[in-house]
Design an enzyme around this catalytic site. Structure first.
Site, mmCIF file in Angstrom:
data_model
loop_
_atom_site.group_PDB
_atom_site.id
_atom_site.type_symbol
_atom_site.label_atom_id
_atom_site.label_comp_id
_atom_site.label_asym_id
_atom_site.label_seq_id
_atom_site.Cartn_x
_atom_site.Cartn_y
_atom_site.Cartn_z
ATOM 1 N N HIS A 82 1.013 -1.125 0.472
ATOM 2 C CA HIS A 82 0.321 0.035 -0.027
ATOM 3 C C HIS A 82 0.404 1.360 -0.294
ATOM 4 O O HIS A 82 2.103 0.929 0.385
ATOM 5 C CB HIS A 82 -0.737 -0.119 0.990
ATOM 6 C CG HIS A 82 -0.462 -0.452 2.798
ATOM 7 N ND1 HIS A 82 0.379 0.779 3.611
ATOM 8 C CD2 HIS A 82 -0.811 -1.121 3.614
ATOM 9 C CE1 HIS A 82 0.834 0.160 3.972
ATOM 10 N NE2 HIS A 82 0.508 -0.864 4.861
ATOM 11 N N HIS A 108 3.513 1.871 2.170
ATOM 12 C CA HIS A 108 4.980 0.968 1.895
ATOM 13 C C HIS A 108 5.975 1.543 1.102
ATOM 14 O O HIS A 108 7.042 1.734 1.249
ATOM 15 C CB HIS A 108 4.629 -0.276 1.553
ATOM 16 C CG HIS A 108 3.746 -1.447 2.409
ATOM 17 N ND1 HIS A 108 2.855 -1.878 2.379
ATOM 18 C CD2 HIS A 108 4.456 -2.671 3.426
ATOM 19 C CE1 HIS A 108 2.638 -2.304 3.499
ATOM 20 N NE2 HIS A 108 2.976 -2.712 4.335
ATOM 21 N N CYS A 120 -0.132 -11.668 20.945
ATOM 22 C CA CYS A 120 -1.107 -11.248 20.406
ATOM 23 C C CYS A 120 -0.580 -11.344 18.450
ATOM 24 O O CYS A 120 0.173 -11.289 18.589
ATOM 25 C CB CYS A 120 -1.591 -9.526 19.930
ATOM 26 S SG CYS A 120 -1.413 -8.635 18.697
ATOM 27 N N CYS A 158 0.213 -8.456 16.038
ATOM 28 C CA CYS A 158 1.601 -8.221 16.774
ATOM 29 C C CYS A 158 2.295 -9.118 16.145
ATOM 30 O O CYS A 158 3.609 -8.774 15.863
ATOM 31 C CB CYS A 158 2.141 -7.313 17.769
ATOM 32 S SG CYS A 158 0.060 -6.106 17.881
ATOM 33 N N CYS A 173 -4.597 -5.385 23.521
ATOM 34 C CA CYS A 173 -3.692 -5.068 21.970
ATOM 35 C C CYS A 173 -4.307 -3.474 21.793
ATOM 36 O O CYS A 173 -5.355 -3.637 20.495
ATOM 37 C CB CYS A 173 -3.525 -5.932 20.433
ATOM 38 S SG CYS A 173 -2.439 -5.128 19.569
ATOM 39 N N HIS A 189 -4.355 -3.525 17.732
ATOM 40 C CA HIS A 189 -5.046 -4.650 17.122
ATOM 41 C C HIS A 189 -6.660 -4.615 17.689
ATOM 42 O O HIS A 189 -7.280 -5.422 17.103
ATOM 43 C CB HIS A 189 -4.420 -5.606 16.428
ATOM 44 C CG HIS A 189 -3.670 -5.744 15.259
ATOM 45 N ND1 HIS A 189 -2.258 -5.827 16.681
ATOM 46 C CD2 HIS A 189 -3.336 -5.631 14.398
ATOM 47 C CE1 HIS A 189 -1.406 -5.214 15.463
ATOM 48 N NE2 HIS A 189 -2.027 -5.887 14.520
ATOM 49 N N LYS A 216 -6.404 7.410 9.154
ATOM 50 C CA LYS A 216 -5.822 6.566 9.099
ATOM 51 C C LYS A 216 -6.101 5.472 8.524
ATOM 52 O O LYS A 216 -7.153 4.645 8.175
ATOM 53 C CB LYS A 216 -5.383 5.964 10.968
ATOM 54 C CG LYS A 216 -4.739 4.442 10.958
ATOM 55 C CD LYS A 216 -4.677 4.358 12.094
ATOM 56 C CE LYS A 216 -3.678 3.501 12.146
ATOM 57 N NZ LYS A 216 -3.498 2.504 13.678
ATOM 58 N N LYS A 251 -8.076 -1.295 6.717
ATOM 59 C CA LYS A 251 -9.057 -3.253 5.471
ATOM 60 C C LYS A 251 -10.413 -2.571 6.102
ATOM 61 O O LYS A 251 -11.532 -2.558 4.866
ATOM 62 C CB LYS A 251 -8.430 -3.985 5.993
ATOM 63 C CG LYS A 251 -7.400 -4.135 4.918
ATOM 64 C CD LYS A 251 -6.822 -6.181 5.271
ATOM 65 C CE LYS A 251 -5.665 -6.340 4.561
ATOM 66 N NZ LYS A 251 -5.585 -7.555 5.263
HETATM 67 N N1 MSP Z 1 7.921 -6.917 8.980
HETATM 68 C C1 MSP Z 1 8.173 -5.655 9.706
HETATM 69 C C2 MSP Z 1 9.200 -4.954 9.657
HETATM 70 C C3 MSP Z 1 10.539 -5.893 9.855
HETATM 71 S S1 MSP Z 1 11.734 -5.294 9.557
HETATM 72 C C4 MSP Z 1 13.292 -5.869 10.195
HETATM 73 C C5 MSP Z 1 7.062 -4.847 9.385
HETATM 74 N N2 MSP Z 1 6.234 -4.694 8.397
HETATM 75 S S2 MSP Z 1 5.206 -3.927 7.559
HETATM 76 O O1 MSP Z 1 4.625 -4.233 6.427
HETATM 77 O O2 MSP Z 1 4.404 -4.062 8.978
HETATM 78 O O3 MSP Z 1 5.759 -2.354 7.357
HETATM 79 C C6 MSP Z 1 6.701 -2.771 7.052
HETATM 80 C C7 MSP Z 1 7.308 -0.463 6.651
HETATM 81 O O4 MSP Z 1 5.754 -0.114 6.271
HETATM 82 C C8 MSP Z 1 7.418 -0.078 8.515
HETATM 83 O O5 MSP Z 1 8.306 0.565 7.889
HETATM 84 C C9 MSP Z 1 6.119 0.837 8.777
HETATM 85 O O6 MSP Z 1 6.285 0.980 9.390
HETATM 86 C C10 MSP Z 1 5.897 0.674 7.400
HETATM 87 N N3 MSP Z 1 4.784 1.479 6.965
HETATM 88 C C11 MSP Z 1 3.654 0.486 7.121
HETATM 89 N N4 MSP Z 1 2.212 1.209 7.331
HETATM 90 C C12 MSP Z 1 2.379 2.757 6.770
HETATM 91 C C13 MSP Z 1 2.000 4.012 6.753
HETATM 92 N N5 MSP Z 1 0.490 3.834 7.003
HETATM 93 N N6 MSP Z 1 2.418 4.626 6.579
HETATM 94 C C14 MSP Z 1 4.005 4.247 6.921
HETATM 95 N N7 MSP Z 1 4.787 3.785 7.196
HETATM 96 C C15 MSP Z 1 4.097 2.443 6.925
HETATM 97 O O7 MSP Z 1 6.337 -3.948 10.644
#
Ligand code: MSP
Length: 519
Positions: free
Chosen positions: A18, A21, A126, A129, A144, A147, A298, A301
């Protein structure tokens, strides 16, 4: 600077990529590309985090193996980064064979060192998490906080990592290196978390979680979450407890590890402890970026407002991703939250990329062709004030990047573009040409084009395709290292190809934006 190594968090593959990411990957790509303009050995790692109960459960629901699910979803992340021109050097998957083998060796090494021990444990788990939570972290209703689900009580014999052993060393490191955590205002948050730090569970019983990396000498346990996930930063470049690769020795420690603020604790506490336990140097900076919201809400889903980056590209029918990259990379001040909205996206890129930057280049080049046939036949003295600002902007942009202030650097570039626009409006080269003041007219045009060469170099990390197109129209070598950038790029003999003059970015039209909103 002889090398630059940057990493992103690795994304969970239980969903599609998304815009949050995408924000992180674009931000890191912009940092990476900027440093390729300052040193010859820059390296950018990203990837996916593929083990754990969520993947195991989703795969079971769909009737496929966890690996099949990971293969499908990891590909979606790769495709998205390709569409955004995120130019990583290596994509690590935690299911990659080399990663799994080295994680097993790391685990074994820490067991042998006495930093990992086995312990019976009852905790609140959880699954959202994929972590054990402390009672004090739960909401008043015992849920949590992230979640809003009641954690399960899990009793297991697990392996634990002696995080507490490294507490004092980590506190010392953070205090002695105030710029280690970027932005610096987050350091206190981490120091507070360190106060109550306890040893952490680093494995799960296979009877409860099977989708993980086996502990080498204990087939009943799988290595769980953080030792697996965090180690990607070193396994992917060739770390091996039995002897690392040349590449690893050259690149490690990382210069900046980019992550979201939600996982700062794991990167500035757990990760440092693991590295200390392995006797490895620590990364120079951890950049914790803020959160991206959609229309100030925020993303979730349940609200149905999760946006995929490729949808934006498709809805606005963008032939290149530059506008989206520019918008995302400059969405928030360093470390603060940012927002995406279709309307704001359209307005900002139309104003900055089409009206200010693209239009300035286009009309200046057109005037050079009209009045001088695109040919610089004589020495024109460049205008010092604007050129001085350009030189200063190069320094300012580099300075902002040194502090990972990516939005702030973009603002400096646009200020230079604004000054160049003002200069051309005030100088009226069309009136000078009409009055036959051709020397003055040539001076104005070459001054602006000279500045636009610098702008193309500076904007390159954000908008690589537009920047190359600008440089191409300017017959300018965009490969010049930033520390060698000079004014005076448009010299006698410089020839502009008039057949090649075209707008570098077309305004996004409002109908397309409406279409995107309706979707
Ligand atoms: N798999 C773990 C990270 C392990 S690193 C060794 C994880 N994955 S995640 O898919 O949940 O998130 C990946 C990255 O995307 C994280 O740095 C997280 O902060 C970032 N983001 C997820 N949603 C976000 C937003 N809405 N806005 C900005 N960044 C966000 O955590």
């Amino acid at each position: 600077m002889d090398k630059f190594y940057t990493t992103t968090a690795i994304d969970y593959v239980n969903g599609a990529p998304h815009i949050g990411h995408a924000y992180e990957k674009i931000l890191t790509d912009v940092i990476f590309r900027h440093y390729t303009q300052r040193c010859d050995n820059a390296f950018f790692l990203t990837g996916t985090d593929e083990h754990g109960i969520k993947i195991q459960k989703t795969a079971a629901e769909r009737g496929i193996t966890p690996k099949e699910l990971c293969d499908q979803n990891a590909q979606q992340f790769k495709d998205a980064w390709k569409a955004l021109d995120v130019n990583y050097n290596h994509f690590v998957r935690t299911t990659d064979d080399y990663h799994e083998k080295v994680v097993q060796k790391i685990f074994k090494k820490l067991v042998e060192k006495g930093d990992i021990y086995k312990h019976s444990y009852t905790g609140l788990y959880c699954s959202g998490c994929e972590a054990f939570l402390n009672e004090k972290d739960l909401t008043e209703d015992g849920l949590c906080p992230d979640h809003l689900k009641k954690p399960e009580v899990v009793s297991e014999e697990n392996y634990f990592f002696k995080l507490s052993k490294y507490k004092d060393a980590i506190i010392k490191h953070i205090k002695q290196n105030p710029d280690f955590i970027v932005p610096t205002f987050r350091a206190n948050e981490v120091l507070n978390q360190l106060e109550n730090i306890e040893d952490i569970s680093v494995s799960r019983a296979k009877s409860n979680v099977s989708w993980g990396i086996d502990v080498l000498d204990d087939k009943e346990q799988v290595i769980y979450v953080w030792i697996d996930a965090l180690s990607n930063y070193i396994t992917a470049i060739g770390y091996d407890p039995d002897g690392s690769s040349e590449q690893f020795n050259k690149l490690w420690p990382a210069d900046v590890q980019v992550i979201g603020k939600d996982i700062l604790k794991f990167h500035s506490i757990y990760w440092l402890a693991i590295l200390m336990a392995l006797d490895l140097p620590l990364p120079k900076h951890i950049l914790a970026h803020g959160w991206i919201t959609i229309d100030e809400t925020k993303m979730s889903k349940s609200l149905g407002n999760v946006i995929s980056p490729t949808t934006v590209i498709e809805n606005f029918e963008l032939p290149i991703p530059d506008a989206f990259r520019y918008y995302m990379a400059s969405a928030a001040p360093c470390g603060k939250d940012g927002n995406y909205s279709d309307e704001d996206f359209k307005e900002k890129v139309n104003a900055h990329l089409a009206n200010s930057m693209g239009n300035l280049l286009n009309r200046t080049l057109s005037m050079l062709v009209k009045y001088f046939d695109g040919d610089i036949k004589q020495e024109f003295k460049v205008e010092t004030e604007l050129s001085k600002q350009a030189e200063q902007t190069v320094k300012d942009v580099m300075h902002h990047f040194d502090y990972y202030e990516i939005q702030e650097a973009a603002q400096k570039i646009m200020q230079l573009v604004d000054s160049a626009n003002k200069y051309i409006t005030d100088s009226e080269p069309w009136a000078l040409a009409k009055n036959g003041e051709m020397d003055k007219c040539g001076q104005v045009l070459t001054t602006v084009l000279d500045v636009m060469c610098i702008v193309s170099s500076l904007i390159y990390p954000y908008c690589p395709n537009i920047a190359k197109d600008m440089a191409n129209q300017l017959s300018y070598d965009i490969g010049t290292k930033l520390q060698d950038l000079k004014t005076d790029n448009i010299k006698v003999g410089h020839l502009i190809d008039k057949a090649n003059i075209h707008p570098v970015f077309l305004r996004l039209d409002s109908e397309l934006a409406d279409k995107s909103q309706k979707k």
